[in-house]
Motif scaffolding. Structure first.
Motif, short mmCIF file in Angstrom:
data_model
loop_
_atom_site.label_atom_id
_atom_site.label_comp_id
_atom_site.label_asym_id
_atom_site.label_seq_id
_atom_site.Cartn_x
_atom_site.Cartn_y
_atom_site.Cartn_z
N THR A 101 0.81 -1.22 0.00
CA THR A 101 0.00 0.00 0.00
C THR A 101 0.85 1.27 0.00
N ARG A 102 2.11 1.15 -0.34
CA ARG A 102 3.00 2.32 -0.33
C ARG A 102 2.71 3.21 -1.53
N THR A 103 1.92 4.23 -1.33
CA THR A 103 1.50 5.10 -2.43
C THR A 103 2.67 5.89 -3.02
N GLY A 104 3.73 6.09 -2.29
CA GLY A 104 4.88 6.83 -2.79
C GLY A 104 5.85 6.00 -3.62
N CYS A 105 5.62 4.71 -3.68
CA CYS A 105 6.50 3.82 -4.43
C CYS A 105 6.38 4.08 -5.93
N ARG A 106 7.49 4.00 -6.65
CA ARG A 106 7.47 4.25 -8.09
C ARG A 106 6.76 3.14 -8.87
N ASN A 107 6.58 1.98 -8.27
CA ASN A 107 5.85 0.88 -8.92
C ASN A 107 4.36 0.87 -8.57
N PHE A 108 3.92 1.80 -7.75
CA PHE A 108 2.56 1.76 -7.21
C PHE A 108 1.49 1.62 -8.30
N LEU A 109 1.57 2.38 -9.37
CA LEU A 109 0.54 2.33 -10.42
C LEU A 109 0.51 0.99 -11.15
N LEU A 110 1.64 0.31 -11.25
CA LEU A 110 1.65 -1.01 -11.87
C LEU A 110 1.21 -2.10 -10.88
N CYS A 111 1.39 -1.84 -9.61
CA CYS A 111 0.91 -2.79 -8.58
C CYS A 111 -0.58 -2.62 -8.33
N HIS A 112 -1.11 -1.45 -8.64
CA HIS A 112 -2.53 -1.12 -8.45
C HIS A 112 -3.10 -0.57 -9.77
N PRO A 113 -3.07 -1.34 -10.86
CA PRO A 113 -3.50 -0.80 -12.15
C PRO A 113 -5.01 -0.58 -12.22
N ASP A 114 -5.42 0.40 -13.00
CA ASP A 114 -6.84 0.64 -13.23
C ASP A 114 -7.46 -0.59 -13.88
N GLY A 115 -8.64 -0.93 -13.43
CA GLY A 115 -9.39 -2.02 -14.05
C GLY A 115 -9.17 -3.38 -13.43
N ILE A 116 -8.32 -3.49 -12.44
CA ILE A 116 -8.10 -4.79 -11.80
C ILE A 116 -8.89 -4.81 -10.49
N ILE A 117 -9.41 -5.96 -10.16
CA ILE A 117 -10.19 -6.11 -8.93
C ILE A 117 -9.46 -7.08 -8.01
N GLU A 118 -9.11 -6.60 -6.83
CA GLU A 118 -8.37 -7.44 -5.89
C GLU A 118 -9.20 -8.67 -5.53
N GLY A 119 -8.54 -9.83 -5.54
CA GLY A 119 -9.20 -11.08 -5.21
C GLY A 119 -9.76 -11.82 -6.42
N GLU A 120 -9.87 -11.14 -7.58
CA GLU A 120 -10.36 -11.78 -8.81
C GLU A 120 -9.27 -12.67 -9.39
#
Length: 149
Positions: A101-120
């Motif tokens: 959940t580190r929002t300042g991480c440079r990989n954050f957007l690739l770890c939390h991409p738009d359109g993905i649903i956690e647990g799916e």
């Protein structure tokens, strides 16, 4: 792998172009009571879709979209994301969990991409390489294309 059947939905006429990708966010307040509501809102909120065909049908008036809406066929769109290297196996099924959940991480957007649903569950379609930046938590991550399972 079997391709999922396209769904028919409505989208703003200005946006109705093959190849357009969007994340469906759910109905707006103005949609209450609209006779086209069920057709417009038959997608799963939070998922990413791609328009594969624009239907040559009559345009419908819409309280949200300025120039009416058009019928389109959509499929779930593949998503580029980071997953653990041990799970990055082509054609394997994975249950996506956000790595951190580190929002300042440079990989954050690739770890939390738009359109993905956690647990799916998703299928690893292609391994695209290593993460662009070293993981701050010390994990070995791979950049992959995830497809709907």
């Amino acid at each position: 792998m079997l391709l999922k059947k396209a769904k028919v939905t409505l989208i703003g006429s200005v946006l109705a172009k093959p190849g357009l990708e969007f994340v469906y966010e759910g109905p707006a307040e103005e949609c209450e009571g609209c006779k086209m509501r069920k057709v417009c809102h038959n997608l799963q909120p939070g998922k990413k879709y791609r328009i594969v065909e624009v239907r040559p049908t009559t345009k419908h008036d819409c309280p949200v979209h300025l120039d009416s809406v058009n019928a389109v066929e959509v499929i779930e769109s593949p998503i580029i994301a980071l997953i653990g290297a041990d799970m990055a196996i082509v054609n394997s099924k994975v249950q996506y969990e956000f790595p951190c959940t580190r929002t300042g991480c440079r990989n954050f957007l690739l770890c939390h991409p738009d359109g993905i649903i956690e647990g799916e569950k998703y299928i690893v379609g292609e391994v695209l390489g290593s993460a662009p930046e070293i993981c701050e938590r010390g994990k070995t991550l791979k950049r992959v294309e995830l497809r709907p399972a």
